[in-house]
Design a protein around this motif. Structure first.
Motif, PDB file in Angstrom:
ATOM      1  N   ASP A 142       0.842  -1.193   0.000  1.00  0.00           N
ATOM      2  CA  ASP A 142       0.000   0.000   0.000  1.00  0.00           C
ATOM      3  C   ASP A 142       0.879   1.245   0.000  1.00  0.00           C
TER       4      ASP A 142
ATOM      5  N   GLU B 139      -3.036  -4.213  -1.760  1.00  0.00           N
ATOM      6  CA  GLU B 139      -4.208  -4.211  -2.640  1.00  0.00           C
ATOM      7  C   GLU B 139      -4.491  -2.825  -3.197  1.00  0.00           C
TER       8      GLU B 139
ATOM      9  N   SER C  19      -2.906  -2.155  -6.607  1.00  0.00           N
ATOM     10  CA  SER C  19      -3.319  -3.050  -7.696  1.00  0.00           C
ATOM     11  C   SER C  19      -4.737  -2.765  -8.167  1.00  0.00           C
TER      12      SER C  19
ATOM     13  N   THR D  18      -1.954 -10.011  -2.763  1.00  0.00           N
ATOM     14  CA  THR D  18      -2.997  -8.983  -2.875  1.00  0.00           C
ATOM     15  C   THR D  18      -3.699  -8.994  -4.227  1.00  0.00           C
TER      16      THR D  18
ATOM     17  N   LEU E 262      -7.975 -11.345  -5.210  1.00  0.00           N
ATOM     18  CA  LEU E 262      -8.635 -11.272  -3.916  1.00  0.00           C
ATOM     19  C   LEU E 262     -10.118 -11.594  -4.049  1.00  0.00           C
TER      20      LEU E 262
ATOM     21  N   GLY F  25      -6.485 -12.709   1.432  1.00  0.00           N
ATOM     22  CA  GLY F  25      -5.322 -12.694   0.576  1.00  0.00           C
ATOM     23  C   GLY F  25      -5.158 -14.041  -0.112  1.00  0.00           C
TER      24      GLY F  25
ATOM     25  N   HIS G 206      -0.631  -4.061   6.062  1.00  0.00           N
ATOM     26  CA  HIS G 206      -2.062  -4.194   5.799  1.00  0.00           C
ATOM     27  C   HIS G 206      -2.971  -3.819   6.959  1.00  0.00           C
TER      28      HIS G 206
END
Length: 329
Positions: free
Chosen positions: A118, A149, A152, A189, A192, A196, A260
């Motif tokens: 992130d 995540e 992405s 990630t 999903l 995960g 996360h």
């Protein structure tokens, strides 16, 4: 290789660590978890076991390892969320800048810095460029990353890999060795659903990567989402992680470092110790203490206390791994 130069409150029902007795967590482990936040935790590898203690005053733990010539010293930062705009932190770039300044003021030059995901909030080209430029200020020889995540969104991580994926395999996973330690960086990630996910190709990579290593090789695994079931109700787990955990069981010392969850948490299962890192952006609620893991608005002083960096040291001769989490200064 994604590198470039230049609780205190008890955990609620359903979380990974339970009160003493359940899931085999001892009172000593529970007390260690309760005193984790803001403290230095030293992990010592001896006779194939990982033990830990709250470090003493300055000059012990991470500081002692850092003062030893030839020791491995690295830093973990996580969840900078560059591009986030909201009341939980109106200046995430400023907070990340302070974290970088704190790394540069440690008193030693880290062998590398790992950002555990992130990096950005919305995966835009401008956000990736901004965080890349910011990290060039880090006084270290190498910077490594794994995607979160938020890195992405909408493109399965392609924009992330264009900037940070050089030398990686598959969707961005890789491994490297330094100072007698083997490091594995995983991507959990993508694909999903709720949890995960690693996938067959990546698990096969881990199997082949570890196959030639002796069982006394210290292993450090990086991922964004935890590889243990910290709180599956919020997606704080990886659905196929047990397949990787099984491959790691033969090693005497395994440390898994993740981001996360935006808060410090530790859990030990036999030879494997899991450490969740805090964030440089904004806090999330403790597991089960809110309807969802959304950014928490807290007073400015509490915000600074919730953000931070992690330093890790390893001295080959003594086989000591020292982990210290520091609040943002």
């Amino acid at each position: 290789m994604t590198g470039y130069r230049d609780a205190q409150d008890p955990v609620p029902d359903g979380a990974a660590d339970q009160p003493a007795g359940e899931h085999g967590m001892s009172r000593r482990q529970l007390m260690r978890h309760a005193g984790w936040f803001g403290g230095a935790v030293v992990l010592t590898v001896a006779a194939g076991e990982v033990t830990s203690r709250i470090a003493g005053p300055r000059g012990t733990g991470a500081e002692a390892v850092a003062a030893t010539g030839g020791a491995l010293r690295f830093v973990q930062v996580s969840d900078s969320h560059i591009g986030f705009h909201g009341p939980a932190n109106t200046d995430v770039a400023g907070s990340f800048t302070k974290a970088i300044d704190q790394v540069n003021a440690l008193g030693f030059r880290p062998d590398f810095v790992m950002h555990s995901g992130d990096l950005t909030h919305l995966s835009t080209a401008d956000q990736f460029d901004q965080v890349r430029q910011m990290m060039t200020r880090l006084r270290t020889d190498r910077v490594f990353t794994v995607p979160g995540e938020h890195d992405s969104i909408g493109d399965a991580g392609r924009a992330y890999r264009q900037i940070f994926g050089s030398g990686t395999l598959g969707d961005g996973w890789y491994s490297f060795d330094t100072h007698g330690v083997h490091f594995v960086a995983l991507v959990n990630t993508l694909s999903l659903e709720k949890l995960g996910h690693l996938g067959t190709e990546q698990i096969d990579f881990v199997r082949k990567d570890l196959s030639g290593l002796s069982s006394d090789t210290p292993i450090v695994v990086f991922s964004h989402i935890p590889l243990f079931a910290m709180y599956p109700q919020w997606g704080w787990s990886t659905d196929d992680a047990l397949k990787v955990i099984a491959l790691l069981r033969r090693f005497s010392s395994v440390t898994c470092l993740n981001g996360h969850v935006h808060q410090l948490f530790t859990k030990t299962e036999g030879n494997i110790t899991f450490h969740s890192a805090t964030t440089t952006a904004y806090p999330l609620p403790k597991p089960g203490r809110a309807p969802a893991p959304t950014p928490q608005v807290v007073p400015a002083r509490q915000l600074k206390a919730a953000l931070g960096i992690r330093t890790v040291g390893y001295r080959q001769g003594d086989r000591e791994l020292a982990v210290k989490d520091e609040r943002l200064a």
